[in-house]
Design a protein around this motif. Structure first.
Motif: not given
Length: 282
Positions: A29-32, A199-201, A235-245, A260-267
């Motif tokens: 339940s980590a947040r960016f 999004v969490p890695a 222990i910080p969480t690793c995140w990856r950036l998802l890109a969509c045109p 709607d996802a349970a993960a706290p994604v960062f827009d």
């Protein structure tokens, strides 16, 4: 008939993409941005710039987003300095809260008057903080917000003390301000041409695989970074950036699913829009 079949297939794929995105979760339940008081927008932008980038328009835009501008000399009231860099390896945004983390008052200050304490702390900052450059207080300025951040080294809480008590004992310092801004072309790529979300890695990798299977392969992972959480988070969480045109027919399904996802994604794209509008806090 063909149009009906194609429409049905497209609708089914959109539902599958939305379901795949909605399945994203994070057991930690980590947040960016775990604690907005203990970071600044500039800290976040610096961290993204040093991520593992690939040859992609979005990663190139992230790398070129933060632009160092001109320098100027001014007389600055210490109360206008609202952040410090660096305290415990990062930028700190809430100086009053930072001051409250002091365990005890040093013995040399206990019996002193406020004016005497002010003089001791000011001299300490001027001589030992690493904030001084050519006789001037070295400051960064967020061009989008006007926020001033001190280039600190080991005296963050003393700077916080001067900030908090600046109304009782006025402190105006000669300062050299380096302005940072947002590159308009990079900002356009990240807010108008593409939608970018952190999004969490581990979950991001699973989602990307699902998107490939569903032939939504224009949505890609483009860089890796770490969570901007509170300093005591070991222990910080690793995140990856998802890109969509933005012109992808799958964008809405992806956005709805991640909402709607349970993960706290960062827009990231939405956050950058707020920065461009003059947002001060992360």
């Amino acid at each position: 008939m063909l149009r009906t079949i194609l429409a049905y297939v497209g609708f089914g794929r959109s539902k599958a993409i939305r379901a795949a995105a909605a399945a994203v979760h994070d057991p930690k339940s980590a947040r960016f941005i775990g604690d907005a008081d203990f970071t600044t927008a500039m800290d976040i932008l610096f961290s993204l710039r040093w991520g593992m980038t690939l040859s992609h328009p979005v990663s190139k835009a992230v790398g070129g987003l933060l632009v160092k501008g001109s320098e100027r000399d001014e007389e600055v009231d210490i109360r206008k300095v609202t952040g410090v860099a660096i305290s415990k390896g990062r930028l700190i945004g809430n100086l009053p809260r930072l001051l409250k983390t002091i365990d005890t008052t040093p013995e040399s200050l206990v019996a002193s008057s406020l004016q005497e304490q002010h003089q001791v702390i000011l001299e300490n900052v001027m001589q030992h903080s690493g904030c001084m450059r050519n006789g001037r207080f070295d400051l960064w300025e967020e061009g989008w917000s006007g926020r001033l951040i001190a280039r600190n080294d080991a005296t963050a809480r003393r700077i916080a003390w001067l900030h908090v008590h600046g109304g009782l004992v006025q402190t105006v310092l000669p300062a050299r301000i380096t302005r940072y801004g947002l590159d308009p072309e990079a900002l356009d790529v990240l807010t108008r041409q593409w939608w970018a979300v952190l999004v969490p890695a581990d979950e991001a990798a699973k989602l990307e695989c699902a998107l490939r299977r569903l032939r939504a392969d224009r949505c890609q992972l483009v860089l890796e970074t770490w969570s901007r959480t509170a300093p005591n988070d070991e222990i910080p969480t690793c995140w990856r950036l998802l890109a969509c045109p933005r012109d992808s027919r799958h964008l809405q399904a992806l956005r709805d699913g991640l909402a709607d996802a349970a993960a706290p994604v960062f827009d990231l794209s939405q956050w950058l829009r707020m920065l461009a509008a003059g947002r001060v806090l992360p």
